[in-house]
Scaffold this active site. Structure first.
Site, short mmCIF file in Angstrom:
data_model
loop_
_atom_site.label_atom_id
_atom_site.label_comp_id
_atom_site.label_asym_id
_atom_site.label_seq_id
_atom_site.Cartn_x
_atom_site.Cartn_y
_atom_site.Cartn_z
N THR A 152 -5.21 -18.67 -8.27
CA THR A 152 -4.04 -18.26 -7.49
C THR A 152 -4.24 -16.84 -6.99
O THR A 152 -4.72 -15.98 -7.72
CB THR A 152 -2.79 -18.30 -8.38
OG1 THR A 152 -2.62 -19.62 -8.89
CG2 THR A 152 -1.55 -17.88 -7.60
N VAL A 181 2.65 -29.31 -10.20
CA VAL A 181 2.95 -27.91 -9.92
C VAL A 181 2.54 -27.09 -11.14
O VAL A 181 2.81 -27.49 -12.28
CB VAL A 181 4.45 -27.69 -9.63
CG1 VAL A 181 4.74 -26.21 -9.38
CG2 VAL A 181 4.89 -28.52 -8.42
N GLY A 182 1.87 -25.97 -10.90
CA GLY A 182 1.47 -25.09 -11.99
C GLY A 182 2.45 -23.95 -12.18
O GLY A 182 3.62 -24.02 -11.79
N ASP A 183 1.97 -22.87 -12.75
CA ASP A 183 2.84 -21.73 -13.07
C ASP A 183 3.16 -20.85 -11.87
O ASP A 183 4.13 -20.10 -11.89
CB ASP A 183 2.19 -20.88 -14.15
CG ASP A 183 0.92 -20.20 -13.62
OD1 ASP A 183 -0.06 -20.92 -13.35
OD2 ASP A 183 0.92 -18.96 -13.45
#
EC number: 3.5.1.26
Length: 321
Positions: A152, A181-183
């Site tokens: 990211t 969906v990630g963090d």
């Protein structure tokens, strides 16, 4: 106290930070600096974990996540699983101005982007499609795990008025399941910023990062008086140890941090590259490595050889991928 400063994750951020630093050094606002800087990363097709050219999910669709936060007002905007829209960070910033409905996903995020005039664009490049096809072949022939790559781009900045902002953008885990969906767009986990303390943002394996609130925790440690590196590294180290204790393993976790004096630092449990700039230092790429058995991290400026190899690898001709 620094007049302004900026920090970002990964080597891919250096061109963006250069643009953001120009905004800040000319008296511009931190919100504009982080948005413009992330747009630069999103638009560059060779950066395969963000924006245009980002690596696709299991069905060869590029689903993007992004978030924006204003440290003065604590306003937040975020999108997740959005397809076929350029610069999701801009959509996230637009959402942060609203009172309600500040985190939109999938078709809802796309409808909002359309209604508000954002640029619709196919974000899948031929390069990313070929990488996906090769990975599918490897999965079938070599029985490999499909998942690879989760970098990211995260930005934090402080301006001459001592306001702070943070933003994130990613295409997420390569070969992820549709809708994963990630963090990165999750407040407190993937990012957090507060003018009264500082800001932090995370990159790495989102499924592990989301098991804690590392960005919020890092900001709270700075608020209690820790330096940015001490806050970030202790938060990462302690949490990674908890994951190992409870689950037997911990994925890659890295956090960039900046306090409200413009001092920056990082925490990581793997080798990690990042970019930082302030009035005394032009944008530079740094390499960080955790020091085993301590809450310290070794930081050095990336060598010319590292920079040349990086550029050569990401710009390989399509036929060489």
């Amino acid at each position: 106290m620094k007049k302004w400063a900026m920090i970002a994750t990964w080597r891919m951020a250096v061109e963006g930070v250069t643009l953001g630093a120009d905004i800040l050094k000319n008296g511009g606002k931190c919100q504009d600096a982080v948005e413009r800087a992330i747009m630069e990363v999103e638009d560059y097709p060779f950066y395969k974990s963000v924006g245009y050219g980002g690596l696709p999910n299991e069905v060869c669709e590029v689903e993007l996540d992004a978030a924006f936060m204003d440290g003065k007002t604590l306003s937040i905007g975020a999108v997740a699983g959005i397809k076929d829209y350029k610069n999701p960070v801009c959509i996230a910033r637009k959402l942060s101005a609203d009172r309600f409905n500040i985190f939109l996903v999938g078709e809802g995020a796309e409808a909002y982007a359309h209604k508000n005039g954002f640029v619709r664009q196919n974000m899948l490049t031929e390069r990313a499609k070929k990488t996906w096809e090769l990975r599918m072949k490897e999965i079938t022939e070599k029985n490999l795990s499909p998942y690879d790559g989760h970098d990211t781009v995260c930005m934090i900045s402080i301006d001459s008025e001592k306001d702070m902002a943070a933003a994130t953008s990613t295409s997420g885990l390569f070969m992820k399941k549709r809708g994963r969906v990630g963090d990165s767009p999750v407040s407190g986990s993937g990012f957090y910023v507060d003018n009264e303390a500082g800001g932090a943002a995370a990159t790495g394996l989102g499924e592990d990062i989301m098991k804690g609130c590392l960005s919020y925790e890092t900001v709270q440690r700075m608020k209690r008086g820790m330096s940015p590196t001490e806050a970030a590294q202790s938060a990462v180290t302690e949490f990674a140890e908890q994951l190992k204790k409870r689950r037997g393993h911990a994925g890659a976790i890295s956090v960039v941090a900046m306090n409200n004096k413009g001092e920056w630092g990082i925490g990581t449990n793997v080798e990690f590259s990042f970019v930082a700039a302030d009035p005394d230092n032009e944008p530079k790429v740094y390499l960080a490595n955790p020091i085993e058995g301590s809450n310290e991290v070794k930081i050095e400026i990336a060598s010319k050889e590292y920079m040349e190899n990086y550029k050569r690898n990401i710009q390989k001709p399509l036929e060489e991928i």
